[in-house]
Design an enzyme around this catalytic site. Structure first.
Site, short mmCIF file in Angstrom:
data_model
loop_
_atom_site.label_atom_id
_atom_site.label_comp_id
_atom_site.label_asym_id
_atom_site.label_seq_id
_atom_site.Cartn_x
_atom_site.Cartn_y
_atom_site.Cartn_z
NE ARG A 71 -2.33 -1.38 3.52
CZ ARG A 71 -1.77 -0.65 4.46
NH1 ARG A 71 -1.85 0.67 4.41
NH2 ARG A 71 -1.17 -1.21 5.49
CE1 TYR A 200 0.75 -6.62 -2.59
CE2 TYR A 200 -0.16 -4.69 -1.52
CZ TYR A 200 0.32 -5.97 -1.45
OH TYR A 200 0.33 -6.62 -0.26
N GLY A 202 -4.02 -4.12 -1.49
CA GLY A 202 -4.85 -3.12 -0.83
C GLY A 202 -5.05 -1.85 -1.66
CE LYS A 209 -5.96 -3.69 4.83
NZ LYS A 209 -6.01 -4.21 6.17
CG HIS A 229 -7.12 -2.73 10.39
ND1 HIS A 229 -5.82 -2.27 10.46
CD2 HIS A 229 -7.09 -3.77 9.53
CE1 HIS A 229 -5.06 -3.00 9.67
NE2 HIS A 229 -5.79 -3.92 9.11
CB SER A 251 -0.77 -3.93 7.76
OG SER A 251 -1.96 -3.30 7.39
CB ALA A 252 2.66 -7.04 8.36
CB CYS A 253 1.02 -6.56 13.99
SG CYS A 253 2.03 -5.09 13.77
N GLY A 254 0.48 -9.93 12.80
CA GLY A 254 0.03 -11.24 13.28
C GLY A 254 -1.47 -11.38 13.47
CE LYS A 255 -5.94 -7.11 11.19
NZ LYS A 255 -4.80 -6.28 10.76
CG ASP A 280 -7.43 -7.05 7.26
OD1 ASP A 280 -6.60 -6.65 8.10
OD2 ASP A 280 -7.59 -6.50 6.16
NE ARG A 374 0.17 -8.70 2.37
CZ ARG A 374 -0.41 -8.19 3.46
NH1 ARG A 374 -1.50 -8.73 3.95
NH2 ARG A 374 0.12 -7.16 4.08
NE ARG A 405 5.54 -6.18 13.98
CZ ARG A 405 5.99 -7.42 13.80
NH1 ARG A 405 7.14 -7.79 14.29
NH2 ARG A 405 5.28 -8.29 13.11
CG ASP A 502 2.55 -20.79 24.03
OD1 ASP A 502 1.91 -21.70 24.61
OD2 ASP A 502 3.61 -20.99 23.42
O1 SAT Z 1 -2.34 -4.53 1.14
S1 SAT Z 1 -3.47 -4.71 2.05
O2 SAT Z 1 -3.93 -3.40 2.52
O3 SAT Z 1 -4.57 -5.38 1.39
C1 SAT Z 1 -3.01 -5.64 3.36
C2 SAT Z 1 -2.57 -4.86 4.52
O4 SAT Z 1 -1.74 -3.96 4.39
O5 SAT Z 1 -3.06 -5.14 5.62
MN MN Z 2 -5.09 -5.25 7.50
#
Ligand code: SAT
Ligand code: MN
Length: 593
Positions: A71, A200, A202, A209, A229, A251-255, A280, A374, A405, A502
């Site tokens: 994004r 690409y 998002g 989004k 979110h 984003s990218a923190c393990g959701k 998400d 992805r 994070r 855990d």
């Molecule tokens: O690229 S996306 O927005 O679809 C994924 C993300 O950044 O959480």
């Molecule tokens: Mn997201």
């Protein structure tokens, strides 16, 4: 042939045909035959590669341009009548100026191309939570991704009605994928999204989004609901009772990992299960019983590939075994499958890396997959998908969890004193940046409710909306609000909490708090667990009571520094900063003194 008689839809599509001048127009009806023909075409033109049909049935690989891998927040705009309506955290442009700029870029850009018109529903078709969108695109990749991520096709329009004007307009033009001319623009007051010069994720899957967060957050503000979110998961206890939690992380923190959590052995034996409703986005409304209910408006997962493996997230991995599109991962030429960093310890030697160059994973120091590569996987593939996934009424929420994070400062978990304090806790979220957006990685930035890049209007007004929602809820019905941090590090830079499965130990404490089953210590920042109340059985050697205590500490000096950062951030908002939050900040400062 057009799939609807809805005049507002037909007028808009015709207007866009005049603008972009496609050679052909194809309405996406959602049929397998049509999608299959498009998959074939994309393989013939090289836009996608068909993967091993035995090992990965129905799966494809796609590579974006190397300049188009995440994004682009700097080029994402909220175009409202006034700059104030977009607020200090969004890029703003005057709608008329932006329409003109975008139409100039889009004009004639479909010449020699086909226009695909995708009717889609965010949320189960026909649910009162759900909303309809139309995305116009010149990319087959977008069509195929949208048909995994959302419910697409004729069925969406069949139950929509010919007079209905409550739908979101989305125009995507790939153009030349020129990053200098790339714009991702939301017009919340017109229910419109325009995205140009990207292909690409998002930036172009406009249901995600752009609609389900930026436009929907604005709709929710006006219509009395919330677009967040957040993942949605259900924890089932040995008695078979399921409690639902919504959790917001950047984003990218393990959701995705948390949403599909596999319980530790001891918990499995006792009969605990975790069910994934969404990974998400959550759309949230009050139900007839006065509680808040959430649906996942999406129909698939757009998950980060690197780091996904049999151990970290077997459910996500299983979800990618059929009907999945991989973007920017490595292609293993020996068996025509895919590989990414962290999948296993056995990188292919005879491969193509994400940019399309020959790659020997055993010898090369370059990465095979882009860090933000992805998978787009159908939700129904997920072994732990909740049986409530399609429930048009959603699931009742017991707790909201915020998390970021943070290597230091924020304890493993704490609970807010009440709703407004919980809104404060969400509003002061901060997190180290990741590869999900372009820009520096690992810098701490404020990301309230993980909505910084996704709030479609003034963030101060958005906080007020949270406070207003709280006022409509009876205290015993309102979800309890928590903050977690799985990412605390010790002096040597090692993570202090094992994370992944855990994390259920922390969710268990959260649920016990919601049920009034466990005491907590009141501290300057909120309620903290008594260390003995977090179950460490089975973690011997990894986490001791002492190390747990140190991830649960509240370092007042560090927190005082943090309040200075919060104050500075709040200072940006001026009069839209809710007085309630200002008061919470004052309370925190007084508590720390
Ligand atoms: O690229 S996306 O927005 O679809 C994924 C993300 O950044 O959480
Ligand atoms: Mn997201």
């Amino acid at each position: 042939m057009a799939l609807t008689n809805n005049k507002s839809i037909l007028d808009w599509v015709n207007e866009k045909i005049d603008l972009v001048k496609p050679d052909e127009v194809m309405w996406i009806d959602g049929s397998e035959e049509q999608l299959d023909a498009l998959r074939k075409e994309a393989c013939e033109t090289g836009e996608m590669t068909k993967l091993n049909e035995e090992l990965l049935p129905g799966c494809y690989l796609h590579r974006t341009k190397p300049n188009d891998v995440a994004r682009v927040e700097g080029r994402t705009f909220i175009c409202t009548e006034t700059k104030e309506q977009a607020g200090p955290t969004n890029n703003w442009e005057d709608p008329q100026v932006m329409y003109k700029k975008l139409y100039d870029i889009a004009r004639d850009s479909y010449k020699g191309r086909t226009m695909y018109v995708i009717p889609y529903s965010m949320g189960p078709v026909g649910s009162k939570f759900s909303k309809v969108g139309i995305e116009i695109t010149d990319s087959i990749y977008v069509v195929l991704n949208m048909s995994i991520m959302t419910r697409v096709g004729k069925a969406v329009l069949d139950c929509f009605g010919d007079e209905n004007n409550d739908w979101v307009r989305g125009l995507h033009c790939k153009c030349d994928v020129d990053e200098e001319q790339r714009y991702i623009c939301q017009f919340p007051q017109d229910n419109t999204i325009i995205s140009v010069n990207s292909a690409y994720g998002g930036n172009v899957l406009l249901g995600k989004k752009c609609f389900a967060l930026r436009i929907a957050s604005y709709q929710g503000k006006n219509e009395g609901w919330q677009a967040e979110h957040m993942l949605i998961l259900g924890v089932e206890n040995p008695k078979g009772e399921v409690k639902y939690i919504c959790a917001a992380f950047p984003s990218a923190c393990g959701k995705t990992n948390l949403a599909m959590l596999v319980p530790p052995e001891g918990y499995k034996k006792k009969g605990y299960k975790v069910w994934c409703v969404g990974d998400d986005i959550a759309w949230i409304r009050k139900g007839a019983d006065g509680r808040l209910y959430a649906i996942n408006p999406e129909n698939g997962f757009f998950g980060v590939a690197p780091g996904t493996n049999e151990k970290s997230n077997p459910n996500a991995l299983a979800s990618t075994k059929s009907g999945t599109i991989f973007t920017n991962v490595a292609l293993n030429l020996d068996n025509n499958t895919v590989w990414w960093e962290g999948l296993d310890k056995n990188p292919p030697e005879n491969a193509i890396e994400w940019k399309g160059q020959p790659w020997n994973g055993k010898e090369s120091t370059e990465k095979g997959a882009h860090p933000n590569s992805r998978f787009t996987a159908p939700a129904k593939n997920c072994p732990c998908i909740s049986k409530e996934f399609e429930n048009p009424d959603g699931v009742p929420i017991s707790a909201f969890v915020f998390g970021g994070r943070r290597a230091a400062l924020t304890p493993l978990v704490y609970q807010s004193r009440d709703w407004n304090h919980g809104v404060f806790v969400g509003s002061i979220m901060a997190s180290e940046t990741t590869a999900a957006a372009t820009g520096a990685v690992g810098v701490v930035r404020r990301d309230p409710m993980a909505m910084l890049p996704f709030c479609g209007y003034d963030m101060g007004d958005y906080w007020q909306h949270w406070i207003d929602i709280g006022e409509t809820l009876d205290a015993d019905k309102a979800p309890k609000i928590f903050n977690v941090n799985w990412f605390r590090k010790d002096e040597d830079g090692n993570f202090m909490w094992p994370g992944f499965g855990d994390n259920l130990r922390v969710l268990e404490w959260i649920i016990k708090r919601c049920e009034g089953e466990v005491e907590a210590d009141e501290t300057a920042i909120g309620y903290l667990p008594k260390a003995e109340d977090i179950n460490l059985e089975g973690l011997e050697g990894e986490v001791t009571l002492d190390s747990l205590k140190s991830i649960l500490d509240v370092d007042k000096e560090l927190w005082k520094k943090e309040t200075a950062g919060i104050e500075e951030f709040y200072g940006k908002f001026g009069k839209t900063l809710p007085a309630e939050l200002k008061k919470e900040l004052d309370t925190l400062k007084a508590n720390l003194d």
